[in-house]
Design a protein around this motif. Structure first.
Motif, PDB file in Angstrom:
ATOM      1  N   PHE A  29     -67.684  16.848 143.458  1.00  0.00           N
ATOM      2  CA  PHE A  29     -68.694  15.912 143.915  1.00  0.00           C
ATOM      3  C   PHE A  29     -69.058  16.157 145.376  1.00  0.00           C
ATOM      4  CE2 PHE A  29     -70.628  11.717 144.622  1.00  0.00           C
ATOM      5  CZ  PHE A  29     -71.524  11.774 143.570  1.00  0.00           C
ATOM      6  N   ILE A  36     -64.990  15.516 132.595  1.00  0.00           N
ATOM      7  CA  ILE A  36     -64.208  14.503 133.312  1.00  0.00           C
ATOM      8  C   ILE A  36     -64.261  13.172 132.561  1.00  0.00           C
ATOM      9  CG2 ILE A  36     -63.989  13.200 135.463  1.00  0.00           C
ATOM     10  CD1 ILE A  36     -63.392  16.079 136.009  1.00  0.00           C
ATOM     11  N   THR A  37     -65.439  12.808 132.077  1.00  0.00           N
ATOM     12  CA  THR A  37     -65.574  11.547 131.348  1.00  0.00           C
ATOM     13  C   THR A  37     -64.764  11.583 130.052  1.00  0.00           C
ATOM     14  OG1 THR A  37     -67.738  11.202 132.322  1.00  0.00           O
ATOM     15  CG2 THR A  37     -67.236   9.923 130.367  1.00  0.00           C
ATOM     16  N   TRP A  76     -62.129  13.217 129.634  1.00  0.00           N
ATOM     17  CA  TRP A  76     -60.727  13.114 130.054  1.00  0.00           C
ATOM     18  C   TRP A  76     -60.329  11.643 130.208  1.00  0.00           C
ATOM     19  CZ3 TRP A  76     -56.363  15.560 130.104  1.00  0.00           C
ATOM     20  CH2 TRP A  76     -55.331  15.152 130.954  1.00  0.00           C
ATOM     21  N   GLN A  77     -61.278  10.842 130.716  1.00  0.00           N
ATOM     22  CA  GLN A  77     -60.978   9.432 130.965  1.00  0.00           C
ATOM     23  C   GLN A  77     -61.156   8.565 129.725  1.00  0.00           C
ATOM     24  OE1 GLN A  77     -63.773   8.760 134.202  1.00  0.00           O
ATOM     25  NE2 GLN A  77     -62.058   8.681 135.634  1.00  0.00           N
ATOM     26  N   HIS A 124     -62.664  16.679 140.331  1.00  0.00           N
ATOM     27  CA  HIS A 124     -63.865  15.838 140.431  1.00  0.00           C
ATOM     28  C   HIS A 124     -64.209  15.534 141.887  1.00  0.00           C
ATOM     29  CE1 HIS A 124     -66.161  11.979 140.347  1.00  0.00           C
ATOM     30  NE2 HIS A 124     -66.860  12.671 139.475  1.00  0.00           N
ATOM     31  N   LYS A 144     -69.203  16.875 134.519  1.00  0.00           N
ATOM     32  CA  LYS A 144     -69.174  15.411 134.413  1.00  0.00           C
ATOM     33  C   LYS A 144     -68.786  14.960 133.009  1.00  0.00           C
ATOM     34  CE  LYS A 144     -72.548  13.283 136.648  1.00  0.00           C
ATOM     35  NZ  LYS A 144     -73.778  12.991 137.429  1.00  0.00           N
ATOM     36  N   LYS A 145     -69.256  15.716 132.019  1.00  0.00           N
ATOM     37  CA  LYS A 145     -68.906  15.372 130.635  1.00  0.00           C
ATOM     38  C   LYS A 145     -67.415  15.589 130.389  1.00  0.00           C
ATOM     39  CE  LYS A 145     -70.293  14.370 126.335  1.00  0.00           C
ATOM     40  NZ  LYS A 145     -68.992  13.883 125.891  1.00  0.00           N
ATOM     41  N   SER A 155     -59.086  14.125 138.125  1.00  0.00           N
ATOM     42  CA  SER A 155     -60.136  13.221 138.598  1.00  0.00           C
ATOM     43  C   SER A 155     -59.679  12.134 139.558  1.00  0.00           C
ATOM     44  CB  SER A 155     -60.830  12.571 137.390  1.00  0.00           C
ATOM     45  OG  SER A 155     -59.863  12.011 136.525  1.00  0.00           O
ATOM     46  N   SER A 156     -58.450  12.196 140.061  1.00  0.00           N
ATOM     47  CA  SER A 156     -58.054  11.151 141.005  1.00  0.00           C
ATOM     48  C   SER A 156     -58.926  11.221 142.256  1.00  0.00           C
ATOM     49  CB  SER A 156     -56.593  11.300 141.405  1.00  0.00           C
ATOM     50  OG  SER A 156     -56.336  10.399 142.479  1.00  0.00           O
ATOM     51  N   PRO A 157     -59.509  10.087 142.656  1.00  0.00           N
ATOM     52  CA  PRO A 157     -60.401  10.112 143.824  1.00  0.00           C
ATOM     53  C   PRO A 157     -59.647  10.149 145.152  1.00  0.00           C
ATOM     54  CG  PRO A 157     -60.383   7.924 142.831  1.00  0.00           C
ATOM     55  CD  PRO A 157     -59.467   8.769 142.006  1.00  0.00           C
ATOM     56  N   LEU A 158     -58.335   9.939 145.123  1.00  0.00           N
ATOM     57  CA  LEU A 158     -57.602   9.820 146.381  1.00  0.00           C
ATOM     58  C   LEU A 158     -57.027  11.149 146.844  1.00  0.00           C
ATOM     59  CD1 LEU A 158     -55.871   6.436 145.512  1.00  0.00           C
ATOM     60  CD2 LEU A 158     -58.022   6.833 146.744  1.00  0.00           C
TER      61      LEU A 158
END
Lengths: 481, 204
Positions: free
Chosen positions: B180, B97-98, B100-101, B176, B94-95, B168-171
């Motif tokens: 998750f 990915i964050t 990264w954003q 990520h 999570k760290k 991390s794209s959710p689509l």
């Protein structure tokens, strides 16, 4: 007017005869003294400088000499106010406040209405109200009953204020903000004036320029019949300052004239606390005003144009963040002023979204209108609904949470970690979510037109930055900063 | 080939996937999956919608039964031990990915600094490599989770090939997204709920 540098060792009147700096007597006392020097009406006051507390006894008491000086200075207050400390009718009452060199908001104690006499049967409602307020403070702050003797009240209050410097939370605050232990705090004793005395009394705050919109006009609040802490605590509803202009135009005029003087003397926008007692204006405090990013830009440019500050100072007063904030979508500051905040969390996805808050992801997927999706915490199956939401709000989670990561990718405004039960409580209501600040407001709050790079104030700052001597590698324009 | 529980669980986790993303997630040949899905539709366990396939209430109930059955035969103490070990890599992922954003936890990463991005992606690859041992232990206990090995590896491969949407794209099945979903699987497997875990600060 920078004040002197020699340590002040005696309990001293703040009558404007000598200039004191914050290093000598603390920020609060220096500011009161300076207002007096400018000829403004300030209730008479004296200060116990930090050196006195540094010379405290092994039992944590003030030296006898200091107590003798306090008694003498109270005598001076009596002479200047025409009232007697400890009298049973219309006595001199004082406030006792801390005042360190650097302000430590909310960390130190303040005790008002010290000197209320022993109860007598024929006393007025006004005195009864003051005693009630004093009892509340002793109960809350000192955890003891009010001593009947006014001198003992003063002694307790002064020791309490000095000792609040050494409380664990004050120490923690100093550690966090790197505030040195020396000089410690001063204590200021000031004759009370009463905004709750009669119909021609009240209390208020005035910003010399609007701290939200950045307009040139003063902005303020006025609480008829209120005492200072009523405004700060939000216990009573305040009126716009225009109310004072209508009901007491000559007082308002005097206030505005003084605000111009204070702004010129401090060379920055001021946040001024004042009280009107029986039609007479008194100044209690002035300090540099906290303001919105847009106001920081507008005020800096305006003050430089007026010649109040230099162009280089104007550039120093605008942070790169201010410009970034100004250029992105944001809520209308005037609308925010009137809006009710219903929740607050961590800002986790930039942007602003308005809609009906729904806790059911399938609902928000199937209706045509964008809804604000509220979930205790989001799960993988919520992603389709999140991608269609006007904003996402969660009870639990931080900036690395699923909701935060996904919303940043989807460019959906998001506020996380609003606390257990928040979204359930807001279900079905229309809310506005500010993903920049983490605030959630009731109803649909209007957005402001987004700032543009050709805004005249930004263009001016950019031109001034161009002319400023630079060191190698420094960005040429503020816009790129 | 995927079992009924695997397909139903994928439908739940994906919300309403279309067939091609179902193929991608499950790794089955298209024709095989087509006929299995047809069977599930015929039994009213899922239904086609304009957005994709969705579980029906029957489907949710059937999935809950299958998961309860699975838990009845699984090794609870070893699963709980795996779940406890999951905490550390979970925080690390999570760290990463964050980071990264967001740069410095606040400024959106505009990916204009290749050095910054390279450091973050290197951390992702290392966290992923270290996680493999625990993932093997998890798969040994719950064999139907084996697909997560390939799915995480696929995401890492795309990232290393330069397609950064796979972080991390959710689509899509980005790292990520897959991570998750795996976390959700573990919560279910040990018989907890996301609400409890979120309140305990572990799963939000």
């Amino acid at each position: 007017m920078t004040g002197g540098n020699d340590p002040v060792t005696e309990v001293s009147n703040l009558d404007g005869r000598r200039d004191y700096g914050p290093d000598q007597v603390g920020g609060k006392a220096a500011s009161l003294n300076r207002m007096t020097m400018l000829g403004l009406p300030v209730p008479p006051a004296f200060v116990l400088p930090p050196t006195i507390w540094e010379h405290r006894t092994v039992t944590g008491d003030l030296p006898t000499q200091a107590w003798n000086e306090v008694a003498d200075r109270v005598g001076d207050l009596e002479a200047r106010t025409g009232r007697r400390f400890g009298d049973t009718s219309d006595p001199l009452l004082v406030s006792v406040r801390s005042g360190a060199r650097t302000s430590m908001p909310g960390m130190m104690d303040t005790i008002l209405n010290v000197g209320v006499p022993e109860e007598i049967p024929s006393e007025s409602d006004f005195v009864r109200d003051l005693r009630r307020r004093l009892r509340e403070q002793f109960d809350r702050i000192l955890d003891t009953p009010v001593p009947p003797d006014p001198w003992e009240q003063l002694r307790c209050a002064l020791l309490r204020v000095f000792r609040s410097w050494d409380t664990p939370r004050a120490r923690a605050y100093r550690d966090l903000h790197r505030i040195p232990e020396s000089p410690g705090t001063a204590a200021v004793v000031q004759a009370m004036v009463f905004g709750n005395r009669d119909r021609n009394s009240g209390t208020g705050v005035l910003f010399t320029r609007d701290p939200h919109t950045g307009h040139r006009d003063p902005y303020g609040e006025w609480l008829p019949g209120g005492q200072g802490e009523d405004v700060v605590s939000g216990r009573m509803d305040a009126e716009p300052i225009a109310h004072l202009a209508t009901t007491a135009p000559e007082v308002y005029e005097e206030l505005i004239a003084a605000s111009v003087l204070l702004e010129r003397s401090h060379r920055d926008v001021q946040d001024i606390e004042f009280t009107v007692e029986s039609g007479r204006l008194w100044f209690l405090q002035t300090r540099t005003a906290a303001r919105s990013p847009e106001a920081r830009i507008r005020h800096a440019v305006a003050m430089a144009r007026e010649g109040l500050i230099t162009r280089a100072e104007a550039l120093d007063r605008v942070r790169p963040d201010d410009i970034a904030t100004f250029l992105r979508p944001r809520l209308d500051p005037v609308a925010v002023r009137a809006a009710t905040r219903v929740a607050r969390g961590l800002p986790a996805g930039p942007g602003i979204g308005t809609g009906t808050l729904t806790c059911d992801p399938s609902e928000s997927t199937e209706s045509g209108e964008l809804a604000v999706l509220g979930r205790p915490t989001t799960a993988p199956e919520d992603v389709p609904a999140m991608s269609r939401a006007a904003a996402v709000v969660t009870d639990h989670g931080g900036v690395t949470s699923h909701a935060a990561v996904v919303c940043r990718e989807l460019a959906v405004p998001c506020v996380v970690g609003c606390g257990d039960g928040t979204v359930a409580a807001l279900a079905g209501r229309i809310v506005t979510v500010d993903g920049y600040t983490g605030e959630i407001y009731d109803g649909a709050v209007a957005t402001a037109p987004r700032g543009t790079r050709d805004d005249p104030d930004l263009v001016a700052l950019d031109a001034w930055a161009d002319l400023r001597p630079r060191t190698a590698g420094e960005p040429r324009t503020v816009l790129r900063g | 080939m995927s079992t009924e529980i695997m397909i139903l669980q994928t439908l739940r986790l994906k919300g309403s996937p279309d067939l091609s993303s179902l193929v991608e997630t499950l790794g089955d040949p298209r024709a095989e999956l087509d006929s299995t899905v047809e069977d599930l539709i015929a039994r009213s366990l899922c239904t086609p919608t304009p957005g994709g396939l969705r579980l029906t209430p029957n489907g949710h109930a059937r999935l809950a039964d299958l998961l309860t059955e699975e838990r009845a035969t699984s090794d609870h103490s070893r699963l709980n031990e795996c779940y406890a070990r999951f905490d550390k890599p979970n925080l690390a992922v999570k760290k990463v990915i964050t980071d990264w954003q967001l740069v410095d936890g606040s400024r959106p990463n505009d990916h204009s600094d290749p050095a910054y991005d390279a450091v973050v992606l290197d951390r992702l690859v290392r966290v992923d490599a270290e996680f493999r041992e625990l993932l093997d232990d998890i798969v040994e206990l719950v064999p139907r989770l084996r697909r997560y090995r390939d799915r995480l590896a696929t995401a890492v491969r795309h990232v290393l090939d330069g397609d950064h949407r796979w972080v991390s794209s959710p689509l899509i099945d980005s790292y990520h997204t897959v991570w998750f979903e795996l976390h959700e699987e573990l919560i279910t497997a040990v018989g907890r709920t996301r609400g409890d875990e979120a309140a305990a600060g572990r799963a939000s």
